[in-house]
Design a protein around this motif. Sequence first.
Motif, short mmCIF file in Angstrom:
data_model
loop_
_atom_site.label_atom_id
_atom_site.label_comp_id
_atom_site.label_asym_id
_atom_site.label_seq_id
_atom_site.Cartn_x
_atom_site.Cartn_y
_atom_site.Cartn_z
N ARG A 38 18.59 56.62 99.74
CA ARG A 38 18.28 56.44 98.33
C ARG A 38 19.54 56.56 97.50
NH1 ARG A 38 20.77 60.33 97.06
NH2 ARG A 38 20.21 62.50 97.23
N ALA A 40 20.46 57.85 93.80
CA ALA A 40 19.71 58.74 92.91
C ALA A 40 20.50 59.06 91.63
CB ALA A 40 19.36 60.01 93.67
N PRO A 41 20.72 58.06 90.82
CA PRO A 41 21.53 58.31 89.62
C PRO A 41 20.73 58.90 88.47
CG PRO A 41 20.85 56.03 89.66
CD PRO A 41 20.27 56.66 90.89
N SER A 42 21.45 59.44 87.51
CA SER A 42 20.83 59.82 86.25
C SER A 42 20.84 58.57 85.36
CB SER A 42 21.63 60.91 85.56
OG SER A 42 21.62 62.06 86.36
N GLU A 74 17.06 60.29 88.59
CA GLU A 74 17.14 61.74 88.38
C GLU A 74 17.25 62.00 86.88
OE1 GLU A 74 19.55 63.64 91.42
OE2 GLU A 74 17.94 62.97 92.73
N TYR A 232 18.93 70.09 89.83
CA TYR A 232 19.22 69.10 90.88
C TYR A 232 18.95 69.65 92.28
CZ TYR A 232 21.85 66.50 94.29
OH TYR A 232 22.19 65.82 95.43
N VAL A 248 21.57 61.20 103.21
CA VAL A 248 21.90 61.36 101.79
C VAL A 248 23.37 60.97 101.60
CG1 VAL A 248 22.30 63.06 99.96
CG2 VAL A 248 20.19 63.14 101.32
N VAL A 249 23.57 59.90 100.85
CA VAL A 249 24.93 59.48 100.50
C VAL A 249 25.14 59.92 99.06
CG1 VAL A 249 26.46 57.51 100.17
CG2 VAL A 249 24.79 57.49 102.03
N ARG A 250 26.10 60.77 98.83
CA ARG A 250 26.32 61.23 97.47
C ARG A 250 27.78 61.64 97.30
NH1 ARG A 250 23.20 67.15 97.76
NH2 ARG A 250 24.63 68.06 99.28
N GLU A 253 31.44 65.80 95.02
CA GLU A 253 31.30 66.96 94.11
C GLU A 253 30.13 67.84 94.52
OE1 GLU A 253 30.97 63.82 93.28
OE2 GLU A 253 29.24 63.47 91.99
N TRP A 254 29.24 67.32 95.34
CA TRP A 254 28.09 68.12 95.77
C TRP A 254 28.37 68.99 96.99
CZ3 TRP A 254 24.94 68.75 92.07
CH2 TRP A 254 24.74 67.73 91.13
N1 GLU Z 1 21.81 62.61 90.28
C1 GLU Z 1 22.86 63.01 91.17
C2 GLU Z 1 24.16 62.42 90.67
O1 GLU Z 1 24.09 61.46 89.91
C3 GLU Z 1 22.54 62.51 92.55
C4 GLU Z 1 23.31 63.06 93.65
C5 GLU Z 1 22.60 62.64 94.92
O2 GLU Z 1 22.69 61.45 95.27
O3 GLU Z 1 21.94 63.44 95.56
O4 GLU Z 1 25.20 62.87 91.02
#
Ligand code: GLU
Length: 551
Positions: A38, A40-42, A74, A232, A248-250, A253-254
């Motif tokens: 997925r 998952a942007p804001s 998100e 989050y 999960v590709v993100r 920073e996470w």
């Molecule tokens: N909403 C988060 C962001 O924009 C998503 C991070 C994710 O893909 O889990 O950084």
Amino acid sequence: MDYQALAELLYPSVQHDCDYYEAKYPERNLPEGAKVLRFAPSPTGYLHLGGVYQVMCDERLAHLSGGVFMLRIEDTDSKRELADGIRVITDGISKFGIQIDEGMTPDGEKGAYGPYRQSQRAEIYHTFAKKLVAEGKAYPCFCNEERLSAMRAEQEAKKVNPGYYGEYAACRDLSLEEVKAHLDNGDKFVLRFRACPTGERPEFTDCVRGRIDVPENDVDMVLIKSDGIPVYHFAHVVDDHLMRTTHVVRGEEWLATLPLHVQLFDAMGWKRPEYIHTATIMKIDNGGKRKLSKRKDPEAAVEYFFTEGYPREALIDYLLMLLNSNYEEWRAANPDASYEAFPYSVEKMSNSGCLFDFNKLYDISKNVISRMDAKTAYASSTLWSANYDAEWHSLFTADPEKAIAILSIGRGGEKPRKDIGLWKELPAYAGFFFEERFDPDYSPLLGYDKADVEKVLAEYSALYQPEDDQTTWFGRIKELAVSLGYAPDTKTWKKNKESYKGHAGDVSMFLRVAVTGRTNSPDLCEVMRILGKEKVAERLEKAASYIKEKE
Ligand code: GLU
């Protein structure tokens, strides 16, 4: 402590239990090895280049494995939400020709694992929060801002780690009665995770970065804010479990909060997804590297590239090249294949930084445009002009046959011409074909013998035959040149410069300047054919009257 009673007290209106949702969102029935990813942007009304970089990775892994690519929004942070925030994202992804299988799509929300907007999943989050409370793994915290600032000040003074933990976690062990009293008093609470550090660093492997060594989380982080909306970390864990995300590709920073995510998956008793943390896109600025900035760099938004007229195929090639180390080599060997034929793999993903290079992208774009056949180039360029240059669009599309003929010049063959790198450059390149855009600069003609120029402009119309092939066409120019005392070719001229006024190339330059209004143009024989005999004659006359006026 009766945690079950606490859970009921905090979440009295939760309607279902966790099993209900586990059954509602069962394991997906997909072929072995299929990946579910997925984006998952804001919904900030902005699609960042780094986001599309992730989308490409998501989409390739999903579709090459027979899996699913979802778009989840998100939107738990209402401050950052824009009215058309979701549309900007779905439109942006569509402009890449990428298919969103599930979630928020350009045609609305679809799929059996929704809702796909976090703002609509409160009931689900509360159900799972309730379970954590019932198991003693989360608790309400009534500390107000004042109390928290005092805590921070004390921690700063003592030079200890900041955060709500250990002796600082004042609400960790409130009794049921104390909680009741707070609630009766109308006090707001946040739900905190009860971190139970083991003293061991979590075992953690990122698919691309390999073993990651991060310290264990020992802070009782907030899971649900006082307005009932999850942060989050909690939403990620619940959503990616229930949506049966496999990878999960993100953004990298996470990585810092990964230990918390690991603890949360464990606390829930769920299998973690595989993680791919992507490098932040950097650019060279003033000799140093820095993050691509939304504020300073227009190119941080993908819309910028579409405005400029980069064809999407070029953008995709460039992003895949950044993502997979062997893409460039594959592309060189398969110049005309669709990117979909490339065996994209996690193994070939680069774990080093990601440096954005405009020159490289521009080169790729030039290549991509030069390899298109004329019809494809027409479709690609008009896709751009329809959106970004209405005036040019109506001019260029008024006679598609003419437009395609223009775009055919220099195409095909081993070495196609690379005149255009961006569709934005097309009006300047091809504008002279249209009277409305014909803005000639005849001044170069003044650098030649005036009588000769006049003679050529006067005589050529009668000689010009549109059906001539290249050789015959140039043969006539040569003849005219020789009759005026010019050498038939540069070689002859170079050998004996004193005997000639110049060479046939000079004479064709008179014609080029007269017909196209400039010294540099696409193949003149083709240009004349597209303009037609009448227009060629008209332009020669126009140039001739310019010369006359200069007398
Ligand atoms: N909403 C988060 C962001 O924009 C998503 C991070 C994710 O893909 O889990 O950084």
